[in-house]
Design an enzyme around this catalytic site. Structure first.
Site, short mmCIF file in Angstrom:
data_model
loop_
_atom_site.label_atom_id
_atom_site.label_comp_id
_atom_site.label_asym_id
_atom_site.label_seq_id
_atom_site.Cartn_x
_atom_site.Cartn_y
_atom_site.Cartn_z
N HIS A 7 0.87 -1.20 0.00
CA HIS A 7 0.00 0.00 0.00
C HIS A 7 0.90 1.24 0.00
O HIS A 7 1.80 1.35 -0.83
CB HIS A 7 -0.95 -0.11 1.21
CG HIS A 7 -2.07 0.87 1.26
ND1 HIS A 7 -2.47 1.67 0.20
CD2 HIS A 7 -2.90 1.19 2.29
CE1 HIS A 7 -3.50 2.42 0.58
NE2 HIS A 7 -3.79 2.16 1.85
N ASP B 22 2.50 5.58 -6.76
CA ASP B 22 3.73 5.56 -5.97
C ASP B 22 4.98 5.56 -6.84
O ASP B 22 6.05 6.00 -6.40
CB ASP B 22 3.73 4.33 -5.04
CG ASP B 22 2.67 4.46 -3.97
OD1 ASP B 22 1.91 3.49 -3.76
OD2 ASP B 22 2.57 5.54 -3.38
N HIS C 233 -2.25 -2.53 -9.56
CA HIS C 233 -3.27 -1.89 -8.73
C HIS C 233 -4.50 -2.79 -8.67
O HIS C 233 -4.83 -3.45 -9.66
CB HIS C 233 -3.67 -0.53 -9.32
CG HIS C 233 -4.34 0.36 -8.32
ND1 HIS C 233 -5.68 0.24 -8.02
CD2 HIS C 233 -3.85 1.33 -7.53
CE1 HIS C 233 -5.99 1.14 -7.10
NE2 HIS C 233 -4.89 1.81 -6.78
C1 SDX Z 1 -1.51 2.05 -3.34
O1 SDX Z 1 -6.22 0.55 -3.34
C2 SDX Z 1 -5.75 1.75 -3.57
O2 SDX Z 1 -6.45 2.61 -4.08
C3 SDX Z 1 -4.31 2.00 -3.14
C4 SDX Z 1 -3.69 3.32 -3.56
C5 SDX Z 1 -4.36 4.48 -2.86
O3 SDX Z 1 -4.34 5.58 -3.41
O4 SDX Z 1 -4.84 4.28 -1.70
O5 SDX Z 1 -3.78 3.45 -4.95
C6 SDX Z 1 -2.22 3.37 -3.16
O6 SDX Z 1 -1.43 1.30 -2.40
C7 SDX Z 1 -0.99 1.68 -4.70
C8 SDX Z 1 -0.35 0.25 -4.74
C9 SDX Z 1 1.08 0.35 -4.20
N1 SDX Z 1 1.66 -1.01 -4.07
C10 SDX Z 1 2.65 -1.44 -4.88
O7 SDX Z 1 3.16 -0.78 -5.77
C11 SDX Z 1 3.16 -2.82 -4.53
C12 SDX Z 1 3.30 -3.69 -5.80
N2 SDX Z 1 1.95 -3.99 -6.30
C13 SDX Z 1 1.41 -5.29 -6.06
O8 SDX Z 1 1.70 -5.74 -4.77
C14 SDX Z 1 -0.06 -5.40 -6.48
O9 SDX Z 1 -0.16 -4.87 -7.74
C15 SDX Z 1 -1.14 -4.78 -5.62
C16 SDX Z 1 -1.05 -5.22 -4.20
C17 SDX Z 1 -1.11 -3.31 -5.69
C18 SDX Z 1 -2.48 -5.26 -6.19
O10 SDX Z 1 -2.54 -6.59 -5.95
P1 SDX Z 1 -3.78 -7.45 -6.46
O11 SDX Z 1 -4.95 -6.64 -6.86
O12 SDX Z 1 -4.01 -8.49 -5.42
O13 SDX Z 1 -3.24 -8.00 -7.81
P2 SDX Z 1 -2.71 -9.44 -8.01
O14 SDX Z 1 -1.69 -9.72 -6.97
O15 SDX Z 1 -3.91 -10.33 -8.13
O16 SDX Z 1 -1.95 -9.32 -9.42
C19 SDX Z 1 -2.40 -10.03 -10.53
C20 SDX Z 1 -1.11 -10.62 -11.15
C21 SDX Z 1 -0.37 -11.55 -10.20
O17 SDX Z 1 0.31 -12.48 -11.01
P3 SDX Z 1 -0.26 -14.01 -11.01
O18 SDX Z 1 -0.20 -14.50 -9.58
O19 SDX Z 1 -1.70 -13.89 -11.55
O20 SDX Z 1 0.67 -14.74 -11.96
O21 SDX Z 1 -0.19 -9.55 -11.46
C22 SDX Z 1 1.02 -9.77 -10.75
C23 SDX Z 1 0.68 -10.68 -9.59
O22 SDX Z 1 1.86 -11.41 -9.20
N3 SDX Z 1 1.46 -8.50 -10.23
C24 SDX Z 1 2.73 -8.13 -10.17
C25 SDX Z 1 2.71 -6.86 -9.59
N4 SDX Z 1 1.43 -6.51 -9.31
C26 SDX Z 1 0.67 -7.54 -9.72
N5 SDX Z 1 3.87 -8.74 -10.53
C27 SDX Z 1 5.02 -8.05 -10.32
N6 SDX Z 1 5.07 -6.82 -9.75
C28 SDX Z 1 3.93 -6.21 -9.37
N7 SDX Z 1 4.00 -5.01 -8.82
#
Ligand code: SDX
Length: 377
Positions: A223, A313, A262
């Site tokens: 987050h 971010d 996201h």
């Molecule tokens: C914020 O919710 C909000 O509005 C938050 C926010 C706000 O203003 O409040 O926007 C602020 O928190 C932004 C997010 C910041 N976090 C990051 O940058 C951390 C990296 N991001 C990931 O951890 C992820 O994208 C999340 C947590 C943000 C979202 O996770 P989800 O919705 O559970 O997505 P997912 O894990 O289901 O992803 C789908 C696929 C997965 O691959 P598979 O398991 O299907 O093979 O995409 C991949 C994930 O592994 N993936 C990534 C990735 N994000 C998703 N792979 C590599 N790097 C990434 N960053």
């Protein structure tokens, strides 16, 4: 045969309530606060106007803005007791733990802490908006063995923050970039930290408790903590030319790339183009394009290889680094902004409250008798 129960881990795709504070539109990649496009607010309004908007539903007129700014300026100073507490924090404490603790202390010393009436919660929200930046700046300076710099009520909100951190106010381009980041970070529907604040509010607990919960949730690298992780990641990469190889090595380890992806936006985060524009302005002002050049390579490869877009971010990290802030301050700066969204949701939840208490589908052992201690092998 009972129908299959639809368990949504992470509440993915679940509408937990209605809200009028903001609207995220993934299909058009857009975001509005109380009906105003966030990009328009960045160009036409200041962060304190947006704070007023989120809490009152309308942008302030000049008189209302002057009154709101005066109320915020009057509340910036920390109590002597809190300043003493900040001085006793461990020097190496993470600044998110420091601000979470400081907000909890602010609640303890607030004479209206237990009053959860709308009027009292609004007064406390102004005190939190005003004092959180002072505490963030003070703990940063104390961690470096420097004395805190008192807030200056003659300065506008953003200028005062730089004054308290650095002892001086930067060029107007830097202030504008910071103000834009504060508007972009302010609010984003039911993100994890906002929902945490709503859960606390739903039990009829006070706003200081709700904001403390929000801060605790925002710290996580999935987050708000991601903006710090982005900068640490960029600093790990030797040069823009080395970025693609560095990234492909991470693909091999299936490691998360911070600042990408996201839960709601799947075709790009609506706030990124605006934040990227101002991060690039910062790179021009400072004369250091390394971080944005490296970022451009990462974003290109992530899109081509993974179809994953950057989130807010990703540009915010280098922008804050170029403004001169220490990396551990990045998420506390996010707190200085998101207190506005959190407070808007606290007020909304309390105005039409229902205790938030979801169900869990049991998957443990069936019921069994207790064996007396003496007979347990
Ligand atoms: C914020 O919710 C909000 O509005 C938050 C926010 C706000 O203003 O409040 O926007 C602020 O928190 C932004 C997010 C910041 N976090 C990051 O940058 C951390 C990296 N991001 C990931 O951890 C992820 O994208 C999340 C947590 C943000 C979202 O996770 P989800 O919705 O559970 O997505 P997912 O894990 O289901 O992803 C789908 C696929 C997965 O691959 P598979 O398991 O299907 O093979 O995409 C991949 C994930 O592994 N993936 C990534 C990735 N994000 C998703 N792979 C590599 N790097 C990434 N960053």
């Amino acid at each position: 045969m009972s129908e299959a129960i639809d368990v949504r881990k992470g509440l993915v795709g679940v509408y937990a309530d209605e809200s009028s504070v903001s609207k995220v539109m993934p299909e058009t990649n857009s975001l509005t606060y109380r009906g105003y496009a966030v990009q328009d607010l960045c160009e036409e309004a200041s962060f304190d106007e947006v704070a007023y908007l989120l809490w009152n539903g309308e942008l302030p007129n000049p008189q209302q803005l002057r009154e709101f700014q005066a109320a915020e300026k009057a509340e910036r100073a920390l109590s002597p007791a809190l300043l003493r507490v900040l001085r006793d924090f461990p020097r190496d404490a993470h600044p998110m733990d420091a601000i979470r603790t400081a907000v909890s202390f602010m609640g303890m010393e607030d004479p209206e802490c237990a009053d959860i009436s709308d009027a009292a919660q609004r007064r406390k929200a102004v005190r939190l908006l005003a004092r959180i930046p002072t505490a963030v700046a003070a703990t940063n300076r104390l961690s470096k063995g420097l004395d805190p710099i008192a807030p200056d009520a003659s300065l506008p909100f953003c200028e005062n923050f730089f004054h308290m951190v650095f002892g001086k106010v930067p060029a107007k381009e830097v202030i504008k970039a910071f103000d834009v980041s504060m508007i972009l970070y302010a609010e984003h529907t039911f993100n994890a930290s906002t929902f945490a604040a709503r859960v606390v509010t739903s039990t009829m607990a006070d706003i200081h408790g709700a904001i403390t919960a929000g801060i605790a949730a925002l710290k996580g690298p999935l987050h708000g903590g991601a903006n710090e992780a982005v900068m640490h990641m960029l600093k790990e990469i030797p040069s823009p030319e080395a970025a693609e190889a560095w990234l492909r090595e991470r693909f091999d380890h299936k490691a998360l790339v911070m600042g990408f992806g996201h839960r709601v936006y799947k075709n790009g985060d609506s706030r990124v183009p605006t934040m990227k524009k101002y991060a690039e302005i910062m790179a021009e002002v400072v004369g250091d394009k390394r971080w944005m050049n490296t970022s451009a390579v990462l974003a290109k490869v992530m899109l081509e290889e993974k179809r994953i877009h950057p989130n807010l971010d990703f540009p915010a990290g280098p922008a804050y680094y170029l403004m001169g802030f220490d990396i551990p301050m990045f998420t506390p700066i996010f707190v200085c902004s998101r207190i506005t969204g959190w407070a808007a949701h606290v007020l909304e939840q309390a105005a039409d409250n229902r205790l938030i208490r979801p169900l869990s589908l049991y998957n443990g052992l069936e019921q069994r008798p207790v064996v007396p201690l003496a007979q347990r092998g």
